[in-house]
Design a protein around this motif. Sequence first.
Motif, mmCIF file in Angstrom:
data_model
loop_
_atom_site.group_PDB
_atom_site.id
_atom_site.type_symbol
_atom_site.label_atom_id
_atom_site.label_comp_id
_atom_site.label_asym_id
_atom_site.label_seq_id
_atom_site.Cartn_x
_atom_site.Cartn_y
_atom_site.Cartn_z
ATOM 1 N N GLY A 1 0.775 -1.231 0.000
ATOM 2 C CA GLY A 1 0.000 0.000 0.000
ATOM 3 C C GLY A 1 0.802 1.274 0.000
ATOM 4 N N LEU A 2 2.094 1.181 -0.285
ATOM 5 C CA LEU A 2 2.946 2.366 -0.312
ATOM 6 C C LEU A 2 3.081 2.845 -1.748
ATOM 7 C CD1 LEU A 2 5.712 1.120 2.146
ATOM 8 C CD2 LEU A 2 3.769 2.606 2.665
ATOM 9 N N LYS A 3 2.709 4.103 -1.987
ATOM 10 C CA LYS A 3 2.668 4.643 -3.340
ATOM 11 C C LYS A 3 3.955 5.411 -3.652
ATOM 12 C CE LYS A 3 -2.320 5.304 -2.855
ATOM 13 N NZ LYS A 3 -2.308 4.992 -1.399
ATOM 14 N N PHE A 4 4.539 5.111 -4.802
ATOM 15 C CA PHE A 4 5.718 5.835 -5.272
ATOM 16 C C PHE A 4 5.339 7.273 -5.587
ATOM 17 C CE2 PHE A 4 8.172 7.442 -8.888
ATOM 18 C CZ PHE A 4 9.474 7.353 -8.403
ATOM 19 N N GLU A 5 6.137 8.211 -5.090
ATOM 20 C CA GLU A 5 5.868 9.619 -5.378
ATOM 21 C C GLU A 5 6.936 10.226 -6.275
ATOM 22 O OE1 GLU A 5 5.597 13.366 -2.518
ATOM 23 O OE2 GLU A 5 3.737 12.193 -2.538
ATOM 24 N N LYS A 6 8.216 10.024 -5.939
ATOM 25 C CA LYS A 6 9.280 10.562 -6.789
ATOM 26 C C LYS A 6 10.600 9.927 -6.380
ATOM 27 C CE LYS A 6 10.780 14.592 -4.067
ATOM 28 N NZ LYS A 6 11.089 16.030 -4.106
ATOM 29 N N ASN A 7 11.611 10.150 -7.223
ATOM 30 C CA ASN A 7 12.938 9.691 -6.834
ATOM 31 C C ASN A 7 13.996 10.695 -7.273
ATOM 32 O OD1 ASN A 7 12.503 8.065 -9.650
ATOM 33 N ND2 ASN A 7 14.663 8.567 -9.361
ATOM 34 N N LEU A 8 15.110 10.667 -6.585
ATOM 35 C CA LEU A 8 16.301 11.399 -6.988
ATOM 36 C C LEU A 8 17.283 10.389 -7.553
ATOM 37 C CD1 LEU A 8 16.732 13.651 -3.806
ATOM 38 C CD2 LEU A 8 15.573 14.242 -5.950
ATOM 39 N N GLU A 9 18.140 10.841 -8.464
ATOM 40 C CA GLU A 9 19.135 9.952 -9.060
ATOM 41 C C GLU A 9 20.480 10.664 -9.116
ATOM 42 O OE1 GLU A 9 20.138 7.643 -13.274
ATOM 43 O OE2 GLU A 9 18.153 8.549 -12.963
ATOM 44 N N LYS A 10 21.518 9.944 -8.745
ATOM 45 C CA LYS A 10 22.872 10.504 -8.794
ATOM 46 C C LYS A 10 23.847 9.376 -9.102
ATOM 47 C CE LYS A 10 25.744 13.805 -6.279
ATOM 48 N NZ LYS A 10 25.939 14.557 -5.026
ATOM 49 N N ASN A 11 24.489 9.460 -10.272
ATOM 50 C CA ASN A 11 25.456 8.446 -10.694
ATOM 51 C C ASN A 11 24.876 7.029 -10.625
ATOM 52 O OD1 ASN A 11 27.406 10.420 -11.173
ATOM 53 N ND2 ASN A 11 28.189 10.300 -9.075
ATOM 54 N N ASN A 12 23.627 6.904 -11.087
ATOM 55 C CA ASN A 12 22.911 5.623 -11.143
ATOM 56 C C ASN A 12 22.410 5.140 -9.786
ATOM 57 O OD1 ASN A 12 21.929 3.751 -13.121
ATOM 58 N ND2 ASN A 12 23.261 2.192 -12.244
ATOM 59 N N TRP A 13 22.748 5.827 -8.694
ATOM 60 C CA TRP A 13 22.175 5.525 -7.389
ATOM 61 C C TRP A 13 20.824 6.214 -7.286
ATOM 62 C CZ3 TRP A 13 24.157 2.025 -4.103
ATOM 63 C CH2 TRP A 13 25.517 1.716 -4.206
ATOM 64 N N ILE A 14 19.914 5.618 -6.525
ATOM 65 C CA ILE A 14 18.545 6.121 -6.417
ATOM 66 C C ILE A 14 18.178 6.346 -4.951
ATOM 67 C CG2 ILE A 14 16.099 5.476 -6.715
ATOM 68 C CD1 ILE A 14 17.433 6.229 -9.301
ATOM 69 N N SER A 15 17.403 7.413 -4.739
ATOM 70 C CA SER A 15 16.722 7.613 -3.458
ATOM 71 C C SER A 15 15.271 7.912 -3.768
ATOM 72 C CB SER A 15 17.359 8.760 -2.669
ATOM 73 O OG SER A 15 16.714 8.911 -1.421
ATOM 74 N N ALA A 16 14.372 7.090 -3.252
ATOM 75 C CA ALA A 16 12.965 7.181 -3.648
ATOM 76 C C ALA A 16 12.064 7.534 -2.465
ATOM 77 C CB ALA A 16 12.509 5.863 -4.274
ATOM 78 N N LYS A 17 10.977 8.219 -2.787
ATOM 79 C CA LYS A 17 9.993 8.632 -1.778
ATOM 80 C C LYS A 17 8.687 7.896 -2.024
ATOM 81 C CE LYS A 17 7.445 12.703 -0.120
ATOM 82 N NZ LYS A 17 7.209 14.164 -0.319
ATOM 83 N N TYR A 18 8.166 7.296 -0.956
ATOM 84 C CA TYR A 18 6.882 6.577 -0.996
ATOM 85 C C TYR A 18 5.984 7.157 0.100
ATOM 86 C CZ TYR A 18 9.619 3.347 -3.788
ATOM 87 O OH TYR A 18 10.440 2.806 -4.744
ATOM 88 N N VAL A 19 4.692 7.146 -0.158
ATOM 89 C CA VAL A 19 3.741 7.663 0.823
ATOM 90 C C VAL A 19 2.709 6.599 1.142
ATOM 91 C CG1 VAL A 19 4.064 10.077 0.214
ATOM 92 C CG2 VAL A 19 2.347 8.734 -1.002
ATOM 93 N N ASN A 20 2.233 6.637 2.378
ATOM 94 C CA ASN A 20 1.261 5.650 2.855
ATOM 95 C C ASN A 20 -0.152 6.168 2.614
ATOM 96 O OD1 ASN A 20 0.189 3.447 4.040
ATOM 97 N ND2 ASN A 20 0.753 3.982 6.124
#
Length: 277
Positions: free
Chosen positions: A258-277
Amino acid sequence: MGLVYLEYDFTIEPAQPATDILIAELGEVGFESFVENETGLLAYILKSDWREDILNGLYILQQPDFEISWTQKEIQQQNWNAEWERNFHPIIVGNRCMVRAPFHQAVDVEYDIVIEPKMSFGTGHHETTHMMLQHILDIDVQRKSVLDMGCGTGVLAILAKKKGAGPVDAIDIDEWCYLNTQENIERNDCESIAAFQGDSSLLKGKKYDVILANINRNILLEDIPVYAECLNSGGILLLSGFYLEDLNAISSKCGEYGLKFEKNLEKNNWISAKYVN
């Protein structure tokens, strides 16, 4: 006598993306800390965790497109300070947050964080930590309960606290990270942050408005169900420690709970993603 570490000095050509892949693979087999330098990478592992075949089977070492060689030597834990002082430079994230060592001069920023990393991961220099700091700067954590899972140096918990979050918990399975987090909490006058040593089993019955987890792909996939259970309605889950090619698997697992993807950051192929409940 302090803990004894082995230092691997890797020479890598060309440096990227081989260095990032090597860091990820070494982390999977027990290496605790990494320092990138002009010729490649220094990697550290407790001598007690080392085994003779530890580098056998690493994907990146088998790739003909990269030339990777290494030497190793034994070091005492106390030698680490001199090593990171030579390699640790202050960083500024979003023109609002500075992460520096105690020997760096402070500058006028909104959030000044002093970190003495020792053998712990999380100075803001690695792409994943940097992006997680960016995410925290972008969200409202005022008076919100926050968990920093796999806290390393505690830098993410400390920024959340400085932005007005509370209560804040910081958890790491590694004793050295746990102790280092405690030191950095005190160094930044954030004593109300509660630090614990352990894994996701400590989260039973806990609830948070914001969960931060900068670990690695496999542990994230294993623990996402636990994070989902601990996240309050309307809560935010920030994840990092994985590559772009892993984003679909991470998002799919989050979606199952039930966690919805909202957005992600990308740097040199590494990812940091934000999910909301």
